[in-house]
Enzyme design. Structure first.
Site, PDB file in Angstrom:
ATOM      1  N   GLU A   1     -21.913  -4.807  29.291  1.00  0.00           N
ATOM      2  CA  GLU A   1     -20.560  -4.277  29.053  1.00  0.00           C
ATOM      3  C   GLU A   1     -20.240  -4.184  27.573  1.00  0.00           C
ATOM      4  OE1 GLU A   1     -17.320  -6.225  31.142  1.00  0.00           O
ATOM      5  OE2 GLU A   1     -17.444  -4.792  32.768  1.00  0.00           O
TER       6      GLU A   1
ATOM      7  N   HIS B   1     -43.850 -13.967  41.362  1.00  0.00           N
ATOM      8  CA  HIS B   1     -44.357 -13.450  42.640  1.00  0.00           C
ATOM      9  C   HIS B   1     -43.570 -12.230  43.089  1.00  0.00           C
ATOM     10  CE1 HIS B   1     -46.880 -17.055  43.131  1.00  0.00           C
ATOM     11  NE2 HIS B   1     -45.921 -17.592  42.399  1.00  0.00           N
TER      12      HIS B   1
ATOM     13  N   LYS C   1     -12.292   2.568  38.367  1.00  0.00           N
ATOM     14  CA  LYS C   1     -11.039   1.903  38.775  1.00  0.00           C
ATOM     15  C   LYS C   1     -10.022   2.941  39.237  1.00  0.00           C
ATOM     16  CE  LYS C   1     -11.098  -2.073  35.632  1.00  0.00           C
ATOM     17  NZ  LYS C   1     -10.474  -2.661  34.456  1.00  0.00           N
TER      18      LYS C   1
HETATM   19  O1  PA5 Z   1     -15.487  -8.667  30.534  1.00  0.00           O
HETATM   20  C1  PA5 Z   1     -14.562  -8.031  30.962  1.00  0.00           C
HETATM   21  O2  PA5 Z   1     -13.610  -7.688  30.249  1.00  0.00           O
HETATM   22  C2  PA5 Z   1     -14.514  -7.636  32.422  1.00  0.00           C
HETATM   23  O3  PA5 Z   1     -15.684  -7.938  33.081  1.00  0.00           O
HETATM   24  C3  PA5 Z   1     -13.362  -8.356  33.115  1.00  0.00           C
HETATM   25  O4  PA5 Z   1     -13.538  -9.739  33.000  1.00  0.00           O
HETATM   26  C4  PA5 Z   1     -13.257  -7.970  34.589  1.00  0.00           C
HETATM   27  O5  PA5 Z   1     -13.125  -6.595  34.709  1.00  0.00           O
HETATM   28  C5  PA5 Z   1     -12.070  -8.655  35.233  1.00  0.00           C
HETATM   29  O6  PA5 Z   1     -10.901  -8.355  34.527  1.00  0.00           O
HETATM   30  P1  PA5 Z   1      -9.594  -9.198  34.642  1.00  0.00           P
HETATM   31  O7  PA5 Z   1      -9.864 -10.576  34.143  1.00  0.00           O
HETATM   32  O8  PA5 Z   1      -8.599  -8.471  33.795  1.00  0.00           O
HETATM   33  O9  PA5 Z   1      -9.208  -9.218  36.087  1.00  0.00           O
END
Ligand code: PA5
Length: 462
Positions: free
Chosen positions: A296, A323, A440
């Site tokens: 990410e 394996h 989303k």
């Molecule tokens: O690293 C990130 O920003 C994302 O993976 C969020 O943690 C994830 O989308 C969850 O978001 P939130 O904590 O706003 O619910």
């Protein structure tokens, strides 16, 4: 806890001549060092100006007293802790639990556990959620729920929350259900904060400027850890110890800069696949956490030229995946660089019994002082490293003297600190995740959310 118990970085198998054209000569790493040195200076200055807020978490320890207070208040009355969250609001919690409590933790009787059983939903799979809720629902009055969402807007977490809240209210009534809910969210923004204010839930804060995947050392990761008996101060002390090392302005002495440089250069030279392979069951979910952190943060469109950049992180597990994956890793495309995690001393290390005299295939395993499961696992790690080398596949090793709070805190901080360095090498912002948005919005569309009746223009037919 021995403060000198530090992780060790071993990069001998990136420059080794046996890698042939797949070696990364030290001279090439050195050639990038002036650039990396200026990046480190930039990050240090930005940090002073209030950026890279995750770097301050182990020092400032926001809400430590509140976290400990909640853990102390609830531990005695709680058999099950259910964390509702996803991505950065779940993966760190899972990784800490797997690393620092026994793999059978949830199966142990209460007097042998350091706290409640822990369930982290991390998904909206109906069968999985129903299984967990049916189990903890046998006694909602001894179940505590920690909803974690920085934005307070995440569909998966909101759905988990609605479902769990409804079950709790049915079982306990509004007042008691409210008392068994702790919400970790932004201090002021988002729907979850509004709900906290409306319902009067106990709450903790995701610190300002700290993104989900950088938040494990905040209330996000620390409450469930503290509830389950993990020494959260030792974890933070480990991160502080690593901060000294990764704040070194000299890239040659800074392991975050060194790993970041090696990974960046290899990615530029046809090895975009970055496999993390712990030789420790305890560390397997840290590889999952690392996968999100890299993916990410670094998989982005570079604004300066529109290029798609970033390595692809892959998780594997030694010796299990020898394996399953090593055939590919040795004879498939030579497009990977490996990070092997090694543990020098395991918390326990059963001796392999010697039996079946005359049958060498059984006898050698338990022979001499080498005959323990830990020695076998480490022999497999050394074997894989050399087997990869023989196929001209480079690897680095991050060595844990032991797996404990101090070393796990170091590991988390080491890998988090690498990200802004790599972000600057790639010329991207490691703290955003714009490509997650379209999925989303489409989910809102498919689920009939008001305002999302039309499909987003990116997928409308031309
Ligand atoms: O690293 C990130 O920003 C994302 O993976 C969020 O943690 C994830 O989308 C969850 O978001 P939130 O904590 O706003 O619910």
């Amino acid at each position: 806890m021995a403060v000198d118990m530090m992780l060790e970085l071993d990069t001998r198998y990136v420059a080794d001549g046996r890698l042939g054209g797949h070696a990364l000569p030290e001279a090439d790493v050195k050639a990038l060092q002036p650039k990396v040195a200026s990046i480190l200076a930039e990050i240090a200055a930005e940090r002073k100006a209030g950026r890279h807020r995750f770097r301050e978490l182990p020092h400032e320890r926001p809400q430590l007293a509140e976290i400990r207070g909640i853990a102390d208040d609830y531990r005695g009355s709680t058999d099950n802790l259910v964390v509702l969250g996803i991505g950065g609001s779940a993966l760190g919690n899972i990784a800490l639990q797997t690393a620092l409590n026994p793999s059978t933790y949830n199966l142990l009787p209460a007097n042998e556990r350091r706290g409640p059983r822990l369930f982290v939903l991390d998904n909206v799979d109906p069968v999985h959620c129903e299984a967990v809720l049916s189990f903890v629902g046998r006694n909602w009055s001894r179940t505590l729920v920690n909803v974690i969402s920085k934005s307070g807007e995440t569909a998966e977490t909101s759905a988990q929350f609605l479902l769990v809240r409804d079950r709790m209210i049915r079982a306990l009534g509004e007042k008691k259900a409210r008392e068994r809910m702790v919400v970790t969210t932004d201090a002021a923004k988002g729907t979850m904060r509004k709900i906290v204010d409306q319902e009067g839930y106990r709450s903790l804060i995701v610190p300002d400027g700290v993104g989900g995947r950088f938040s494990v050392l905040s209330a996000v990761g620390l409450l469930s850890a503290a509830m389950c008996g993990i020494d959260i101060e030792a974890l933070l002390d480990g991160a502080v110890a690593m901060d000294k090392v990764v704040s070194d302005a000299d890239p040659a002495a800074n392991p975050a800069a060194r790993i970041g440089t090696i990974h960046y250069l290899y990615e530029q030279r046809g090895k975009p696949m970055h496999v993390m392979m712990p030789y420790s069951q305890q560390l397997k979910d840290l590889a999952d956490w690392y996968r999100q952190l890299y993916a990410e943060s670094l998989g982005k469109i570079r604004p300066s030229d529109g290029a798609n950049v970033g390595p692809t992180p892959i998780k594997a597990l030694g010796a299990t995946d020898q394996h399953s994956q090593v055939q590919l890793y040795r004879e498939g495309p030579n497009d990977k660089v490996f990070t092997l995690l090694e543990v020098e001393a395991f918390d326990c290390d059963p001796k392999i019994p010697q039996a079946f005299e005359g049958i060498e295939a059984m006898q050698y395993l338990g022979r001499s002082s080498r005959g323990t499961l830990g020695k076998l696992l480490n022999a497999e790690k050394a074997a894989t490293e050399l087997a990869l080398l023989a196929s001209r596949r480079p690897s680095i090793t991050v060595r844990f003297p032991r797996v404990n709070e101090h070393t796990v805190g170091q590991f988390i901080y080491l890998y988090e600190s690498m990200i802004p360095i790599m972000g600057k090498l790639y010329g991207i912002d490691p703290y955003d995740q714009p490509a997650v948005e379209l999925g989303k919005v489409l989910t809102f569309h498919f689920m009939g959310r008001k305002g999302y009746e039309e499909p987003p223009k990116e997928i409308q037919p031309k």
